[in-house]
Design an enzyme around this catalytic site. Structure first.
Site: not given
Length: 234
Positions: A20, A24, A43, A87, A90, A204, A217
């Site tokens: 996402g 990353r 963008r 995909r 997290s 989480d 992470r």
């Protein structure tokens, strides 16, 4: 070029990993790929193409939520002929047996709504992953000794959820984790006869309230990226 992807024809590989977060995507490309080339920055949604063990692969940010993912997945499939879309992201754990840093391989994804909902009208379509990718990802995770769970997840259409009753029902019915993109990805893959999988890292936990510190992470997410690459090319 498309409206949201500035890549030229041939710039994008048939296999695309979709985090996402665009940064990353940058981290994963620079960490795991060779001969990396920036192929999109429209963008600020960064995309890179390089090679992994001789295989061409693109890592393209998809943004947050199913509407954003739907834009990028549609353009990647219809304009750039992407065949395999994985995909990497997290998720929030929803079962006590799921721990921080564990990897989840999503067989299917429940949701209240996706951008594709209007097509199905009264039908509750059940989008699923590609079994071959799932099978290979599971064995890749097993070989790495990564604690891994396989099962259904929940793709939420809001981040700041005010439905604790719904979360309780998801947990009651065995949903492993919550994220925000997989249901639409699986639906588009079904529609266009493509391969798709969500490989997720638990960052989480909705039950315990635990969360990974930001500095921890990247190391945890590295396993997820390598599992996705192994699934795509072995």
């Amino acid at each position: 070029m498309t409206i949201h992807i500035g890549a030229k024809p041939g710039d994008i590989a048939e296999t695309v990993l979709l985090p996402g977060d665009p940064y990353r995507a940058k981290w994963a490309a620079e960490t795991f790929l060779e001969d990396v080339k920036l192929i999109n920055e429209v963008r600020g949604m960064l995309g890179f193409t390089g090679t992994w063990k001789g295989h061409r692969v693109t890592i393209q940010g998809s943004g947050m939520g199913m509407p954003s993912l739907s834009i990028y997945a549609n353009e990647l499939i219809k304009e750039y002929n992407a065949q395999t879309l994985i995909r990497i992201g997290s998720c929030g754990g929803m079962q006590n047996k799921v721990a921080l840093r564990d990897v989840i391989l999503a067989t299917t994804s429940s949701t209240l709504s996706t951008p594709s909902r209007g097509i199905f009208k009264e039908l509750q379509f059940a989008p699923t992953c590609d079994f071959d990718l799932l099978h290979k990802a599971y064995h890749a995770a097993e070989a790495r000794g990564v604690p891994t769970h396989v099962g259904g997840i929940y793709s939420a259409d809001v981040f700041y959820d005010e439905r604790p009753d719904l979360n309780e029902q998801m947990t009651r019915h065995g949903i492993l984790a919550v994220e925000m993109e997989a249901a639409e990805l699986y639906t588009l893959a079904s529609r266009y006869d493509r391969r798709a999988l969500a490989v997720l890292t638990v960052s989480d936990h909705l039950i315990t309230g635990e969360a990974l510190p930001s500095e921890d992470r990247e190391k945890s997410f590295g396993d997820m990226v390598e599992i996705a690459l192994e699934a795509a090319f072995t």
